[in-house]
Design an enzyme around this catalytic site. Sequence first.
Site, PDB file in Angstrom:
ATOM      1  N   THR A  20       0.810  -1.225   0.000  1.00 20.11           N
ATOM      2  CA  THR A  20       0.000   0.000   0.000  1.00 20.11           C
ATOM      3  C   THR A  20       0.847   1.280   0.000  1.00 20.11           C
ATOM      4  OG1 THR A  20      -0.186   0.002   2.404  1.00 20.11           O
ATOM      5  CG2 THR A  20      -1.897  -1.190   1.195  1.00 20.11           C
ATOM      6  N   ASP A  52       0.426  -5.045   3.650  1.00 19.68           N
ATOM      7  CA  ASP A  52       1.626  -4.357   4.148  1.00 19.68           C
ATOM      8  C   ASP A  52       1.489  -2.856   3.972  1.00 19.68           C
ATOM      9  OD1 ASP A  52       4.736  -4.495   4.761  1.00 19.68           O
ATOM     10  OD2 ASP A  52       4.537  -3.189   3.011  1.00 19.68           O
ATOM     11  N   TYR A  57       4.488   5.807   4.235  1.00 17.14           N
ATOM     12  CA  TYR A  57       3.729   5.901   2.989  1.00 17.14           C
ATOM     13  C   TYR A  57       2.656   6.981   3.080  1.00 17.14           C
ATOM     14  CZ  TYR A  57       5.952   1.333   2.210  1.00 17.14           C
ATOM     15  OH  TYR A  57       6.865   0.309   2.073  1.00 17.14           O
ATOM     16  N   TYR A 228       9.476  -7.285  -2.064  1.00 13.05           N
ATOM     17  CA  TYR A 228       8.857  -6.018  -2.472  1.00 13.05           C
ATOM     18  C   TYR A 228       9.247  -5.617  -3.888  1.00 13.05           C
ATOM     19  CZ  TYR A 228      12.879  -2.881  -0.989  1.00 13.05           C
ATOM     20  OH  TYR A 228      14.063  -2.212  -0.832  1.00 13.05           O
ATOM     21  N   LEU A 231       6.939  -6.306  -9.303  1.00 10.07           N
ATOM     22  CA  LEU A 231       6.617  -5.907 -10.683  1.00 10.07           C
ATOM     23  C   LEU A 231       7.540  -4.776 -11.128  1.00 10.07           C
ATOM     24  CD1 LEU A 231       2.706  -5.919 -10.216  1.00 10.07           C
ATOM     25  CD2 LEU A 231       4.141  -7.743 -11.172  1.00 10.07           C
ATOM     26  N   GLY A 304       2.136  -3.996  -5.196  1.00  9.21           N
ATOM     27  CA  GLY A 304       1.455  -2.721  -4.966  1.00  9.21           C
ATOM     28  C   GLY A 304       0.256  -2.606  -5.895  1.00  9.21           C
ATOM     29  N   ARG A 306      -3.449  -0.062  -6.364  1.00 13.08           N
ATOM     30  CA  ARG A 306      -4.339   0.983  -5.826  1.00 13.08           C
ATOM     31  C   ARG A 306      -5.653   1.043  -6.602  1.00 13.08           C
ATOM     32  NH1 ARG A 306      -0.617   6.253  -7.483  1.00 13.08           N
ATOM     33  NH2 ARG A 306       0.231   5.257  -9.329  1.00 13.08           N
TER      34      ARG A 306
HETATM   35  N1  LIG Z   1      10.493  -2.334   2.561  1.00 16.76           N
HETATM   36  C1  LIG Z   1      10.698  -1.399   1.666  1.00 16.76           C
HETATM   37  O1  LIG Z   1      11.638  -0.600   1.740  1.00 16.76           O
HETATM   38  C2  LIG Z   1       9.761  -1.326   0.491  1.00 16.76           C
HETATM   39  C3  LIG Z   1      10.157  -0.619  -0.677  1.00 16.76           C
HETATM   40  C4  LIG Z   1       9.287  -0.599  -1.762  1.00 16.76           C
HETATM   41  C5  LIG Z   1       8.049  -1.240  -1.674  1.00 16.76           C
HETATM   42  N2  LIG Z   1       7.678  -1.875  -0.518  1.00 16.76           N
HETATM   43  C6  LIG Z   1       6.363  -2.571  -0.412  1.00 16.76           C
HETATM   44  O2  LIG Z   1       6.156  -3.368  -1.566  1.00 16.76           O
HETATM   45  C7  LIG Z   1       4.951  -2.999  -2.212  1.00 16.76           C
HETATM   46  C8  LIG Z   1       5.053  -3.224  -3.708  1.00 16.76           C
HETATM   47  O3  LIG Z   1       6.137  -2.561  -4.285  1.00 16.76           O
HETATM   48  P1  LIG Z   1       5.992  -1.341  -5.303  1.00 16.76           P
HETATM   49  O4  LIG Z   1       4.722  -0.643  -5.012  1.00 16.76           O
HETATM   50  O5  LIG Z   1       7.287  -0.634  -5.238  1.00 16.76           O
HETATM   51  O6  LIG Z   1       5.968  -1.942  -6.746  1.00 16.76           O
HETATM   52  P2  LIG Z   1       5.332  -3.144  -7.561  1.00 16.76           P
HETATM   53  O7  LIG Z   1       4.362  -3.912  -6.781  1.00 16.76           O
HETATM   54  O8  LIG Z   1       6.486  -3.828  -8.170  1.00 16.76           O
HETATM   55  O9  LIG Z   1       4.599  -2.348  -8.712  1.00 16.76           O
HETATM   56  C9  LIG Z   1       3.519  -1.487  -8.516  1.00 16.76           C
HETATM   57  C10 LIG Z   1       3.155  -0.957  -9.892  1.00 16.76           C
HETATM   58  O10 LIG Z   1       2.592  -2.019 -10.644  1.00 16.76           O
HETATM   59  C11 LIG Z   1       1.343  -1.639 -11.149  1.00 16.76           C
HETATM   60  N3  LIG Z   1       0.436  -2.783 -11.057  1.00 16.76           N
HETATM   61  C12 LIG Z   1       0.117  -3.523  -9.978  1.00 16.76           C
HETATM   62  N4  LIG Z   1      -0.735  -4.509 -10.314  1.00 16.76           N
HETATM   63  C13 LIG Z   1      -0.971  -4.365 -11.644  1.00 16.76           C
HETATM   64  C14 LIG Z   1      -1.772  -5.062 -12.585  1.00 16.76           C
HETATM   65  N5  LIG Z   1      -2.495  -6.118 -12.206  1.00 16.76           N
HETATM   66  N6  LIG Z   1      -1.775  -4.636 -13.871  1.00 16.76           N
HETATM   67  C15 LIG Z   1      -1.047  -3.576 -14.250  1.00 16.76           C
HETATM   68  N7  LIG Z   1      -0.256  -2.867 -13.424  1.00 16.76           N
HETATM   69  C16 LIG Z   1      -0.228  -3.264 -12.117  1.00 16.76           C
HETATM   70  C17 LIG Z   1       0.856  -0.493 -10.282  1.00 16.76           C
HETATM   71  O11 LIG Z   1       0.008   0.288 -11.085  1.00 16.76           O
HETATM   72  P3  LIG Z   1      -0.605   1.713 -10.660  1.00 16.76           P
HETATM   73  O12 LIG Z   1       0.526   2.684 -10.827  1.00 16.76           O
HETATM   74  O13 LIG Z   1      -1.699   1.909 -11.643  1.00 16.76           O
HETATM   75  O14 LIG Z   1      -1.059   1.596  -9.237  1.00 16.76           O
HETATM   76  C18 LIG Z   1       2.168   0.179  -9.908  1.00 16.76           C
HETATM   77  O15 LIG Z   1       2.554   1.061 -10.935  1.00 16.76           O
HETATM   78  C19 LIG Z   1       4.746  -1.541  -1.761  1.00 16.76           C
HETATM   79  O16 LIG Z   1       3.418  -1.108  -1.920  1.00 16.76           O
HETATM   80  C20 LIG Z   1       5.182  -1.616  -0.323  1.00 16.76           C
HETATM   81  O17 LIG Z   1       4.156  -2.188   0.484  1.00 16.76           O
HETATM   82  C21 LIG Z   1       8.539  -1.941   0.544  1.00 16.76           C
END
Ligand SMILES: NC(=O)c1ccc[n+]([C@@H]2O[C@H](COP(=O)([O-])OP(=O)(O)OC[C@H]3O[C@@H](n4cnc5c(N)ncnc54)[C@H](OP(=O)(O)O)[C@@H]3O)[C@@H](O)[C@H]2O)c1
Length: 335
Positions: A20, A52, A57, A228, A231, A304, A306
Amino acid sequence: MQYITLGKTDISVSVVALGTWGIGGWMWGGAEESESIRAIHSALDNGINFIDTAPLYGFGYSEEVVGKALAGRRDSAVLATKCGIWWEKEPKPEGDGELHVYSTAGALGNAENYERILYRYLRPTSIRAELEASLRRLQTDCVDLYQVHCQDATASIAETMETLLELKKEGKIRAIGVSNVTPEQLAEYQKVGYVDVLQERFSLIDRDVQKNGMAKTAEENGMNLLTYSPLAHGLLTGKLSPDTTFAPDDFRSSDPRFAPDSIAAMNAKLAQLQPLLVKYGLSLVQLVIAWTFSTGPKTNVLCGARSAKHASENAMAGSVRLAQEDLDLINGLFS
Ligand SMILES: NC(=O)c1ccc[n+]([C@@H]2O[C@H](COP(=O)([O-])OP(=O)(O)OC[C@H]3O[C@@H](n4cnc5c(N)ncnc54)[C@H](OP(=O)(O)O)[C@@H]3O)[C@@H](O)[C@H]2O)c1
């Protein structure tokens, strides 16, 4: 949906988890609250029970939205949040921690609220204060998984782990996780207490945890690897094109991985997965998610989302079982 246990606990968590960060808006060009709540509900309705978030955030906003979405449904979620990044405008209780990043309204957000200096900051008192604030925002009295978000070299890992163990004894948290650690830091945490979850960046194109041995350490010690950015912030969805533009307050607008040439090259590579999409009847995103949780027996993929559409599409990947020959084929393409 497939479920696995969380670390040493008997808590059952879905292999696909909902991230999130984007729902917090900050660094992602904003987010629409009612759609964010629909995304969380859609995740739960489609078998995702692992959510998560983090105080960072949106500076408390993501946690507030998660809290609102879970009102009346708290029992259906395994709720994970974090500590260790100081973003408050008030002075820190003791010591300074380490400078993490400058967040400026111009570069990273369009609201005055986004102008802050962030520090990696861990002290027993600040961890306790952060947890109390998270519990308030999340409208709950217990966090299922509490994770150290970033490591602060000015703090003692032993003291941090001892504080987390105390919070567990007090019933305020149920499991302990660490994120953004080196193999040495992970070993230090393990000396003092038990790490249930290792949350690290991992995807087809980000394989550090496999290369530095931490994925193996996690597997050998019964930890979940909560991956994390699986994608790669959207790069691995195949839905970006070289013409895609990002809002100025979306961090991808200045990330070279999202430059037109880089997106075109990645899409050409992803196109080679087409025969597998046909074979399994999956979207590309679902195949990428299924590959990710198939890399280890206790891997949860933190995607991630939304929008309700993305959350349900991602959840459906949780029931896929890929044959070893196909995992090998994907590994060969992206090694
Ligand atoms: N521990 C840490 O330091 C850390 C760092 C980074 C992330 N995180 C956690 O990991 C989570 C995920 O990582 P992330 O948000 O960096 O990236 P991600 O999950 O790799 O990618 C999110 C992106 O993918 C797109 N997306 C998701 N599902 C989709 C689908 N079914 N079809 C098309 N596009 C899709 C989203 O679109 P939209 O843009 O349209 O929403 C967004 O642009 C975070 O939300 C957070 O909870 C943790």
